[in-house]
Scaffold this motif. Structure first.
Motif, mmCIF file in Angstrom:
data_model
loop_
_atom_site.group_PDB
_atom_site.id
_atom_site.type_symbol
_atom_site.label_atom_id
_atom_site.label_comp_id
_atom_site.label_asym_id
_atom_site.label_seq_id
_atom_site.Cartn_x
_atom_site.Cartn_y
_atom_site.Cartn_z
ATOM 1 N N SER A 186 30.508 -30.511 -2.189
ATOM 2 C CA SER A 186 29.197 -30.796 -1.590
ATOM 3 C C SER A 186 28.695 -32.140 -2.079
ATOM 4 O O SER A 186 29.043 -32.587 -3.183
ATOM 5 C CB SER A 186 28.199 -29.695 -1.974
ATOM 6 N N SER A 187 27.889 -32.791 -1.254
ATOM 7 C CA SER A 187 27.270 -34.057 -1.685
ATOM 8 C C SER A 187 26.081 -33.787 -2.593
ATOM 9 O O SER A 187 25.560 -34.684 -3.255
ATOM 10 C CB SER A 187 26.807 -34.850 -0.462
ATOM 11 N N ASN A 188 25.660 -32.529 -2.646
ATOM 12 C CA ASN A 188 24.484 -32.132 -3.415
ATOM 13 C C ASN A 188 24.914 -31.652 -4.809
ATOM 14 O O ASN A 188 25.647 -30.680 -4.943
ATOM 15 C CB ASN A 188 23.756 -31.002 -2.674
ATOM 16 N N SER A 189 24.462 -32.341 -5.865
ATOM 17 C CA SER A 189 24.794 -31.956 -7.238
ATOM 18 C C SER A 189 23.526 -31.471 -7.936
ATOM 19 O O SER A 189 22.570 -32.240 -8.101
ATOM 20 C CB SER A 189 25.379 -33.144 -8.005
ATOM 21 N N VAL A 190 23.508 -30.203 -8.325
ATOM 22 C CA VAL A 190 22.297 -29.600 -8.902
ATOM 23 C C VAL A 190 22.572 -29.132 -10.327
ATOM 24 O O VAL A 190 23.471 -28.317 -10.563
ATOM 25 C CB VAL A 190 21.809 -28.398 -8.055
ATOM 26 N N LEU A 191 21.801 -29.640 -11.267
ATOM 27 C CA LEU A 191 21.909 -29.261 -12.672
ATOM 28 C C LEU A 191 20.657 -28.497 -13.076
ATOM 29 O O LEU A 191 19.536 -28.971 -12.910
ATOM 30 C CB LEU A 191 22.065 -30.510 -13.542
ATOM 31 N N GLY A 200 18.716 -25.951 -4.187
ATOM 32 C CA GLY A 200 19.975 -25.360 -3.760
ATOM 33 C C GLY A 200 20.584 -24.515 -4.869
ATOM 34 O O GLY A 200 21.471 -24.971 -5.600
ATOM 35 N N LYS A 201 20.083 -23.312 -5.012
ATOM 36 C CA LYS A 201 20.506 -22.442 -6.105
ATOM 37 C C LYS A 201 22.016 -22.185 -6.089
ATOM 38 O O LYS A 201 22.678 -22.192 -7.132
ATOM 39 C CB LYS A 201 19.752 -21.118 -6.027
ATOM 40 N N ASP A 202 22.551 -21.969 -4.902
ATOM 41 C CA ASP A 202 23.984 -21.630 -4.793
ATOM 42 C C ASP A 202 24.893 -22.791 -5.184
ATOM 43 O O ASP A 202 26.071 -22.583 -5.494
ATOM 44 C CB ASP A 202 24.308 -21.180 -3.364
ATOM 45 N N GLU A 203 24.342 -23.999 -5.165
ATOM 46 C CA GLU A 203 25.148 -25.173 -5.503
ATOM 47 C C GLU A 203 24.923 -25.639 -6.937
ATOM 48 O O GLU A 203 25.471 -26.655 -7.354
ATOM 49 C CB GLU A 203 24.812 -26.320 -4.545
ATOM 50 N N SER A 204 24.087 -24.911 -7.670
ATOM 51 C CA SER A 204 23.674 -25.381 -8.995
ATOM 52 C C SER A 204 24.662 -25.016 -10.091
ATOM 53 O O SER A 204 25.360 -24.002 -10.016
ATOM 54 C CB SER A 204 22.294 -24.803 -9.343
#
Length: 330
Positions: free
Chosen positions: A69-74, A41-45
């Protein structure tokens, strides 16, 4: 894991939520990391690059609730070591919560440090090696062209790769430019539109050396270019000569010409024929003398700090041709 296993995993539905990408080829690290980031999920990173790295900031991305978002991207891109304990905290956060995703894109020349990091990631890492031959490099460029919806011939890809002195980054950048034309790209279009950073290509100089032609003007143009490096230039000569030696040895040993069996890949037919002609012009003794001579030149370049490198290298290349000439008369 190695590239083949990684690509299978990348195309499956079971790609892990934490991953380390490293190796000796920056182009592949960059390209494949972008593919992983698309999955995550690039947009959420949250991007943390190089000296921006702060452990507390990185930790907060994965451990603190995301309001949007429930999605956490590092996504960390780094060229120096991250302490093992800090990596363990980031990886463990992902192990405990599948909504957390961590991509570590590691550009580190010291493989010992890189391999230490793999212990934290378990099996979730891939190591990339530089392409071992032009065929492998061109297949990567073909994949890039496909992403760009660029219709281009294989011969044209080889040509671009050669013009840019086998630099994948520069070749891929060229594909980005050509994709804007909206046309099918062939060899003639490459000749008309693509120019390397150096005023002359390495192949032009090497071919003149082998053919005993005057190369001096080309050499000076190449030497004055901003990206010229004496040792890299010498290594390119050695590798090109070794390719001819493998072809020569195969033909002499087997009595037939099979370019793929000889050098491990199959260039376009016109290039294959040209390489065969060059290889059979040189005797086994000529190859031996040339290899020994190049080793001596490299030693001098690396150990004599008082050398006037331009003129030493020029005189060495003239001597290189002299060895070919003398042996051809014997």
């Amino acid at each position: 894991m190695y590239k083949k296993e990684f690509e299978t995993l990348l195309n499956s539905s079971k790609f892990p939520n934490y991953f380390l990408v490293f190796g000796s080829d920056d182009y592949q690290i960059d390209e494949y990391s972008a593919e992983i980031l698309e999955l995550y999920g690039k947009d959420e990173s949250t991007q943390i690059y190089y000296d921006e790295y702060d452990f507390n900031v990185a930790k907060s991305v994965l451990l603190e609730p995301n309001l949007f978002s429930s999605n956490s991207v590092l996504h960390i891109k780094r060229d120096s070591k991250i302490p093992k304990k800090e990596l363990e905290v980031l990886v463990n956060a992902c192990k405990k919560n599948s909504d957390c995703k961590f991509l570590f894109e590691f550009y580190e020349g010291d493989m010992k440090i890189a391999l230490e990091s793999t212990k934290v990631f378990g099996q979730n890492f891939v190591r990339f090696f530089a392409p071992s031959n032009p065929n492998e490099a061109v297949s990567l460029l073909a994949k890039k062209a496909q992403k760009l919806h660029l219709d281009i011939t294989t011969s044209a890809l080889y040509q671009i790769y050669s013009i840019h002195n086998e630099n994948l980054y520069l070749s891929a950048t060229e594909l980005n430019k050509l994709s804007n034309l909206g046309k099918k790209i062939d060899e003639q279009m490459v000749k008309d539109l693509v120019f390397g950073l150096s005023p002359v290509s390495f192949d032009e100089i090497f071919n003149k050396l082998i053919e005993l032609k005057d190369f001096k003007d080309d050499f000076f143009l190449c030497f004055e270019s901003a990206n010229f490096n004496e040792i890299s230039f010498l290594n390119s000569i050695y590798l090109s000569l070794f390719r001819l030696f493998k072809i020569h040895s195969y033909v002499k040993s087997n009595g037939t010409f099979d370019i793929k069996a000889a050098i491990g890949y199959a260039p376009p037919p016109n290039i294959a024929k040209f390489l065969q002609t060059q290889a059979l012009k040189l005797s086994l003794n000529t190859f031996k003398e040339l290899f020994m001579f190049l080793n001596g030149v490299e030693f001098e370049l690396k150990t004599d700090s008082n050398l006037e490198k331009k003129y030493f290298l020029l005189s060495s290349l003239i001597k290189f041709q002299e060895i070919i000439y003398i042996n051809s008369k014997n």
